[in-house]
Each structure stands twice: as C-alpha cells, then as structure tokens.
Design a protein around this motif. Structure first.
Motif, PDB file in Angstrom:
ATOM      1  N   UNK A   6     -26.281  41.599  14.629  1.00 33.06           N
ATOM      2  CA  UNK A   6     -25.317  41.357  14.083  1.00 33.06           C
ATOM      3  C   UNK A   6     -23.691  42.417  14.483  1.00 33.06           C
ATOM      4  N   UNK A   7     -24.049  43.315  15.107  1.00 32.29           N
ATOM      5  CA  UNK A   7     -22.660  44.135  15.112  1.00 32.29           C
ATOM      6  C   UNK A   7     -22.321  42.590  16.557  1.00 32.29           C
ATOM      7  N   UNK A   8     -22.648  42.235  16.692  1.00 33.16           N
ATOM      8  CA  UNK A   8     -22.314  40.876  18.189  1.00 33.16           C
ATOM      9  C   UNK A   8     -21.391  40.228  17.310  1.00 33.16           C
ATOM     10  N   UNK A   9     -21.356  39.836  15.929  1.00 30.68           N
ATOM     11  CA  UNK A   9     -21.184  38.631  14.978  1.00 30.68           C
ATOM     12  C   UNK A   9     -19.201  39.499  15.323  1.00 30.68           C
ATOM     13  N   UNK A  10     -18.825  38.286  14.998  1.00 31.02           N
ATOM     14  CA  UNK A  10     -16.801  38.628  15.550  1.00 31.02           C
ATOM     15  C   UNK A  10     -16.588  38.556  13.165  1.00 31.02           C
ATOM     16  N   UNK A  11     -16.202  39.510  13.298  1.00 34.89           N
ATOM     17  CA  UNK A  11     -15.244  39.984  12.142  1.00 34.89           C
ATOM     18  C   UNK A  11     -14.534  39.222  11.511  1.00 34.89           C
ATOM     19  N   UNK A  12     -14.896  38.838  10.172  1.00 32.66           N
ATOM     20  CA  UNK A  12     -14.637  38.121   9.096  1.00 32.66           C
ATOM     21  C   UNK A  12     -14.179  36.381   9.592  1.00 32.66           C
ATOM     22  N   UNK A  13     -15.465  36.397   9.721  1.00 36.78           N
ATOM     23  CA  UNK A  13     -15.330  34.597  10.120  1.00 36.78           C
ATOM     24  C   UNK A  13     -16.147  33.827   9.511  1.00 36.78           C
ATOM     25  N   UNK A  14     -17.044  34.822   8.345  1.00 41.12           N
ATOM     26  CA  UNK A  14     -18.145  34.125   8.007  1.00 41.12           C
ATOM     27  C   UNK A  14     -17.866  33.021   6.423  1.00 41.12           C
ATOM     28  N   UNK A  15     -18.110  31.629   6.945  1.00 41.07           N
ATOM     29  CA  UNK A  15     -17.983  31.863   4.557  1.00 41.07           C
ATOM     30  C   UNK A  15     -19.142  31.879   4.087  1.00 41.07           C
ATOM     31  N   UNK A  16     -19.911  32.253   4.646  1.00 47.26           N
ATOM     32  CA  UNK A  16     -21.511  32.712   3.577  1.00 47.26           C
ATOM     33  C   UNK A  16     -22.644  33.745   5.251  1.00 47.26           C
ATOM     34  N   UNK A  33     -21.682  24.142  -0.519  1.00 47.19           N
ATOM     35  CA  UNK A  33     -21.105  23.095  -0.200  1.00 47.19           C
ATOM     36  C   UNK A  33     -19.878  23.278  -0.703  1.00 47.19           C
ATOM     37  N   UNK A  34     -19.794  23.928  -1.486  1.00 46.57           N
ATOM     38  CA  UNK A  34     -18.530  25.030  -2.904  1.00 46.57           C
ATOM     39  C   UNK A  34     -17.736  25.673  -1.431  1.00 46.57           C
ATOM     40  N   UNK A  35     -17.964  26.417  -1.041  1.00 48.45           N
ATOM     41  CA  UNK A  35     -17.638  27.270   0.144  1.00 48.45           C
ATOM     42  C   UNK A  35     -16.588  25.981   1.075  1.00 48.45           C
ATOM     43  N   UNK A  36     -17.186  25.135   1.389  1.00 52.55           N
ATOM     44  CA  UNK A  36     -16.754  23.967   2.469  1.00 52.55           C
ATOM     45  C   UNK A  36     -17.394  25.004   3.932  1.00 52.55           C
ATOM     46  N   UNK A  37     -18.692  25.770   3.545  1.00 50.57           N
ATOM     47  CA  UNK A  37     -18.504  26.959   4.947  1.00 50.57           C
ATOM     48  C   UNK A  37     -18.825  26.257   6.027  1.00 50.57           C
ATOM     49  N   UNK A  38     -17.768  26.597   7.026  1.00 55.22           N
ATOM     50  CA  UNK A  38     -18.193  26.074   8.565  1.00 55.22           C
ATOM     51  C   UNK A  38     -18.684  26.771   9.454  1.00 55.22           C
ATOM     52  N   UNK A  90     -20.131  21.684   6.050  1.00 50.79           N
ATOM     53  CA  UNK A  90     -19.078  20.601   6.078  1.00 50.79           C
ATOM     54  C   UNK A  90     -20.247  19.989   7.666  1.00 50.79           C
ATOM     55  N   UNK A  91     -19.991  18.808   8.274  1.00 48.87           N
ATOM     56  CA  UNK A  91     -20.655  18.211   9.116  1.00 48.87           C
ATOM     57  C   UNK A  91     -20.259  18.665  10.443  1.00 48.87           C
ATOM     58  N   UNK A  92     -18.803  19.947  10.613  1.00 49.42           N
ATOM     59  CA  UNK A  92     -18.692  20.135  11.960  1.00 49.42           C
ATOM     60  C   UNK A  92     -18.623  21.876  11.518  1.00 49.42           C
ATOM     61  N   UNK A  93     -19.981  21.945  10.620  1.00 52.80           N
ATOM     62  CA  UNK A  93     -20.032  23.709  10.142  1.00 52.80           C
ATOM     63  C   UNK A  93     -21.872  23.592  11.155  1.00 52.80           C
ATOM     64  N   UNK A  94     -21.783  25.043  11.507  1.00 56.71           N
ATOM     65  CA  UNK A  94     -22.662  25.667  12.521  1.00 56.71           C
ATOM     66  C   UNK A  94     -23.369  27.067  12.091  1.00 56.71           C
ATOM     67  N   UNK A  95     -24.523  26.497  11.657  1.00 52.33           N
ATOM     68  CA  UNK A  95     -25.546  27.917  11.474  1.00 52.33           C
ATOM     69  C   UNK A  95     -26.188  28.405  12.903  1.00 52.33           C
TER      70      UNK A  95
END
Length: 190
Positions: A99-109, A30-35, A56-61
């Motif tokens: 993990x290597x297939x996930x995008x660089x610099x795109x995650x909040x947490x 919540x503090x990070x406003x994680x999307x 956030x309500x539009x966030x994706x885990x």
C-alpha cells in the motif's frame, strides 16, 4: 462466475464476502463512478467481481494478496466473467508492504478484507489513498458475532472494536456500519 469464485473460496478455506455485502459494494462502486479501486485481500475473486461490475467500464481494480495462487484463481474468474486482463492489476505481497507504494489521493474506493489485526493500519493507508468523497469499506466487522460480546478479548475482536471506534470518532470520515454479510463498515472521506 460468482458461483465459480465462491466454490473456489470454499475449497481453499477463504471467507468470501456474502451476497448482500457484495451487492452493496457493486452499488457503492457505481454510485462513486469508481475508476480506481484498491482491494486488500484478493481471496478467490468474489468481492472483485462485485466491484468490477459496479465500476466504470474503464476502471481498474488493484488487488493485493499475499497468496499468488488466490490471485490466479481470481484472475481466472475475472476473465471467465468477461473482464479484460487490463481491468485488474494483481500485486502479490503483504498489504502493509504494498500500500505505501500506491499513489496518494488517486482511489475512489478501498475495500479491506485482510488481516483484522492490521485494520487500523489499513485505515490509515486508505485515508492517504482516497480522493475526497471516496469511500473505504471493511468486511467481517461483526467477527461472526464476537464483536458485541464484551467477554471476548482476543486480538482480532479487540482490533475490530478499535477500528469501529476510530472510524466513528474520525473527523475525516462519515461512517456507517451496515448489517450485511458479516458486517460491512463503510465511511466516506470528507
């Protein structure tokens, strides 16, 4: 639904994040406003429920686990808790393959609750995945009291000691080791 997810964890022998650790994860998201949140180790969905509740309500885990049956249990828990199918992306497989297939610099947490022996590699991948100001957290750092016993030199305990040292010495991170659950090591990326 936490009760259901915890019961499934006990039934399947999965060590789930404790209530205090989960509450902190919810607060941090919540503090990070994680999307965008990445989770290593889906388990039965306990930590995912806390994370989704803080995001956030539009966030994706995005959650990674080598056991598809665990991911199915987590999917059931998320749906029963009222989260839309689109809120979680389940990727079966070993974390270090995915993990290597996930995008660089795109995650909040990034939340790491996988194989302790791979923790240093998870840290390296997390630093790549996180945006500046994002956070990484590792669950189970105390290793049920083994971390501080100098006589113990098993691979899991040694790996956790090395992780704590690497995070503490990193110039790229602002760390804190929290005495919640079985030890939650968190750090913000500068």
């Amino acid at each position: 639904m936490l009760t259901y997810a915890r019961a499934q964890a006990a039934r399947t022998g999965v060590q789930a994040v404790g209530p205090s650790g989960g509450a902190f994860l919810r607060l941090l998201a919540a503090a990070l406003g994680a999307k965008a949140v990445a989770e290593i180790g889906t388990g039965t969905g306990v930590s995912g429920l806390y994370l989704l509740r803080g995001m956030r309500p539009d966030g994706i885990l995005t959650t990674v686990d080598p056991e598809p049956i665990r991911q199915e249990l987590a999917r059931e828990a998320y749906l029963a808790a009222g989260f839309a199918v689109s809120r979680a992306r389940f990727i079966p497989g070993r974390a270090l393959d995915v993990l290597p297939r996930l995008a660089d610099g795109q995650y909040d947490l990034v939340f790491c609750d996988g194989d302790p022996a791979e923790s240093r590699s998870y840290l390296a991948e997390s630093l790549r995945l996180l945006r500046p100001g994002g956070a990484v957290c590792f669950e189970g750092v105390f290793q049920q009291g083994r971390l501080t016993d100098p006589a113990l030199e098993d691979p899991r305990t040694v790996a956790m000691r090395e992780l704590v040292q690497a995070v503490r010495e990193s110039k790229a991170l602002v760390p804190a080791l929290l005495p919640v659950s079985d030890g939650l090591l968190c750090a913000v990326k500068r």
